[in-house]
Design an enzyme around this catalytic site. Structure first.
Site, PDB file in Angstrom:
ATOM      1  N   GLN A 212      -5.540  -2.684   2.592  1.00  0.00           N
ATOM      2  CA  GLN A 212      -4.686  -3.703   1.954  1.00  0.00           C
ATOM      3  C   GLN A 212      -5.365  -5.070   1.936  1.00  0.00           C
ATOM      4  OE1 GLN A 212      -1.969  -2.837   0.364  1.00  0.00           O
ATOM      5  NE2 GLN A 212      -1.536  -0.817   1.217  1.00  0.00           N
TER       6      GLN A 212
ATOM      7  N   THR B 209      -7.283   7.893   3.838  1.00  0.00           N
ATOM      8  CA  THR B 209      -6.778   8.831   4.845  1.00  0.00           C
ATOM      9  C   THR B 209      -7.961   9.589   5.444  1.00  0.00           C
ATOM     10  OG1 THR B 209      -4.637   9.046   3.770  1.00  0.00           O
ATOM     11  CG2 THR B 209      -5.314  10.879   5.179  1.00  0.00           C
TER      12      THR B 209
ATOM     13  N   HIS C 277      -7.589   3.294  -5.072  1.00  0.00           N
ATOM     14  CA  HIS C 277      -6.362   3.164  -5.871  1.00  0.00           C
ATOM     15  C   HIS C 277      -5.502   1.966  -5.510  1.00  0.00           C
ATOM     16  CE1 HIS C 277      -3.156   5.151  -3.237  1.00  0.00           C
ATOM     17  NE2 HIS C 277      -4.254   5.457  -2.571  1.00  0.00           N
TER      18      HIS C 277
ATOM     19  N   CYS D   5       3.430   7.212   1.900  1.00  0.00           N
ATOM     20  CA  CYS D   5       3.060   8.451   2.588  1.00  0.00           C
ATOM     21  C   CYS D   5       4.192   8.967   3.466  1.00  0.00           C
ATOM     22  CB  CYS D   5       1.828   8.242   3.451  1.00  0.00           C
ATOM     23  SG  CYS D   5       0.459   7.662   2.487  1.00  0.00           S
TER      24      CYS D   5
ATOM     25  N   THR E  14     -19.682  18.362  -3.121  1.00  0.00           N
ATOM     26  CA  THR E  14     -20.033  17.697  -4.387  1.00  0.00           C
ATOM     27  C   THR E  14     -19.199  16.430  -4.547  1.00  0.00           C
ATOM     28  OG1 THR E  14     -20.538  19.850  -5.322  1.00  0.00           O
ATOM     29  CG2 THR E  14     -20.216  18.038  -6.893  1.00  0.00           C
TER      30      THR E  14
ATOM     31  N   ASN F 227       0.415  -2.486   5.742  1.00  0.00           N
ATOM     32  CA  ASN F 227       0.834  -2.079   4.405  1.00  0.00           C
ATOM     33  C   ASN F 227       2.338  -2.134   4.170  1.00  0.00           C
ATOM     34  OD1 ASN F 227       0.430   0.096   6.352  1.00  0.00           O
ATOM     35  ND2 ASN F 227       1.268   1.443   4.804  1.00  0.00           N
TER      36      ASN F 227
HETATM   37  N1  PLP Z   1      -4.362   2.802   5.054  1.00  0.00           N
HETATM   38  C1  PLP Z   1      -3.479   1.964   4.519  1.00  0.00           C
HETATM   39  C2  PLP Z   1      -3.208   0.648   5.179  1.00  0.00           C
HETATM   40  C3  PLP Z   1      -2.798   2.313   3.338  1.00  0.00           C
HETATM   41  O1  PLP Z   1      -1.904   1.472   2.817  1.00  0.00           O
HETATM   42  C4  PLP Z   1      -3.076   3.566   2.745  1.00  0.00           C
HETATM   43  C5  PLP Z   1      -2.357   4.004   1.534  1.00  0.00           C
HETATM   44  O2  PLP Z   1      -1.148   4.081   1.514  1.00  0.00           O
HETATM   45  C6  PLP Z   1      -4.009   4.414   3.365  1.00  0.00           C
HETATM   46  C7  PLP Z   1      -4.631   3.994   4.514  1.00  0.00           C
HETATM   47  C8  PLP Z   1      -4.326   5.773   2.807  1.00  0.00           C
HETATM   48  O3  PLP Z   1      -5.128   5.673   1.670  1.00  0.00           O
HETATM   49  P1  PLP Z   1      -5.332   6.919   0.686  1.00  0.00           P
HETATM   50  O4  PLP Z   1      -4.103   6.983  -0.153  1.00  0.00           O
HETATM   51  O5  PLP Z   1      -6.556   6.560  -0.099  1.00  0.00           O
HETATM   52  O6  PLP Z   1      -5.534   8.122   1.503  1.00  0.00           O
END
Ligand code: PLP
Length: 377
Positions: free
Chosen positions: A180, A71, A202, A325, A238, A150
């Site tokens: 992804q 993000t 993650h 999200c 940091t 995603n």
């Molecule tokens: N971009 C895509 C395609 C994702 O699937 C995700 C996670 O759901 C993100 C960005 C966001 O990643 P993060 O959870 O590390 O902020």
């Protein structure tokens, strides 16, 4: 035992990542910027993590800028690129199926006066090369398109974008969200011709809270935050050394992409076969989509949020309705694909990892069958 099939939301951390986080938390806890031995040791671990992530991306280690996740990497890419290119043009070309962090950043840039073109997908979530070619002009300063969607698993033609930018003589930087794709498709920013690439730990069995933006050597974007020398001032503060070390360990532990992909493809086909026997089930994901993601319409009177909750509470099967999200909001991806309300409201995303088995597919299919029988449309 619970069946975890929500790997596009997040993955179970691998042993190597857990051990690395634990080591940084308990033993190697110095501030990587400190000049004493504890700091130097922590800085060494950061270097190893940077090397490991760079190795997976086939790039140089100083092209990796650690962030708190994708993000943040996406926001840094979009705002940083537009701030740097402001005088060269005004157009941003992106798609209607991006992750919320790109969608929202583009919305904000539009409010600031940039012209945003959002390319719509077809009914399988695909976007054609000619759509990109039609949208990019000589005033385009940024093209931002994800590699693998995603929610639906569609694969966008991001390997053709650099050529389009060149043909149109656009001053554009090219950003691609490869969250992804990392560890699932063999790619490198160099081969894609990308200037900026976002990834996160993650989704590859690393910890939450660490990600990276690849910035091609020589490409200039402007930072969004200020206040320290870390990450060459591009992302001061940091460093989250335990999480970054976990990211590096997860990257280093990634198995062979082809072998893992073949195994996951087998699981995807098996689940398709089992679900295909249930009356009325429809697959929203194309046959050519990433095998890691299967988006499917469930013929029941329940809406997707309730299906997800029912699968969890009664069957211990964990899937999702669209992106984690969005927290249960209507999927902007399925809406952009112009699926009927019936399908868009009752579809779920099943997503695989290297830890899934055929047994998981059987439990999941049996649970979905049970739901369609107990709660018919
Ligand atoms: N971009 C895509 C395609 C994702 O699937 C995700 C996670 O759901 C993100 C960005 C966001 O990643 P993060 O959870 O590390 O902020």
């Amino acid at each position: 035992m619970a069946v975890y099939l929500d790997n596009s939301a997040t993955t179970k951390p691998c042993r190597e990542a857990v051990d690395a986080v634990n080591y940084m938390m308990t033993e190697n806890y110095g501030n990587p910027s400190s000049l004493h031995s504890a700091g130097i040791e922590a800085a060494k671990s950061l270097i190893s993590a940077r090397e490991a992530v760079a190795r997976v991306l086939g790039c140089e280690k100083d092209e990796i800028y650690f962030t708190s996740g994708a993000t943040e990497a996406n926001n840094l890419a979009l705002f940083g690129a537009c701030a740097a290119k402001r005088r060269a043009g005004n157009r941003i070309v992106t798609t209607a199926v991006e992750h919320e962090s790109v969608i929202a950043a583009a919305d904000e840039l539009e409010k600031q006066g940039f012209e945003v073109i959002r390319l719509a997908p077809d009914k399988h979530g695909n976007i054609s090369v000619s759509d990109f070619a039609g949208a990019v002009n000589d005033k385009t300063i940024l093209v931002s398109a994800m590699y693998i969607n995603n929610e639906i698993g569609s694969v966008l033609p991001v390997d053709k974008i650099r050529r389009i930018i060149e043909m149109k003589k656009a001053p554009a930087l090219f950003h691609t969200d490869c969250v992804q794709a990392l560890g699932k498709i063999k790619f490198s920013p160099k081969k894609l011709g990308a200037d900026l690439v976002s990834v996160t730990a993650h989704k590859i069995h690393g910890p939450k809270g660490a990600g990276a933006l690849y910035i091609k050597k020589g490409v200039r974007i402007l930072p969004r935050t200020f206040g320290g020398e870390q990450e060459k001032r591009m992302r001061p503060g940091t460093e989250a050394s335990p999480l970054i070390a976990g990211f590096g360990a997860a990257a280093a532990a990634l198995p062979d992409i082809q072998a893992q992909g073949a195994a996951v493809k087998g699981l995807n086909s098996y689940l398709r076969e089992l679900l295909g026997k249930i009356d009325g089930v429809e697959f929203n994901s194309d046959e050519n989509a990433s095998p890691y993601i299967l988006n499917v319409y469930i013929p029941t009177f329940m809406r997707s949020q309730t299906i997800v909750q029912e699968l969890s509470s009664k069957y211990e099967v964990y899937v999702s309705n669209g992106s984690a999200c969005a927290k249960g909001k209507k999927s902007h991806v399925l809406a952009a694909m112009r699926l009927s309300d019936e399908v868009a409201d009752k579809s779920i995303r099943i997503s695989f990892s290297r830890y899934n088995t055929r047994h998981d597919c059987e439990v999941c299919a049996a649970a979905i069958k049970d739901i369609t029988e107990k709660h018919p449309r």
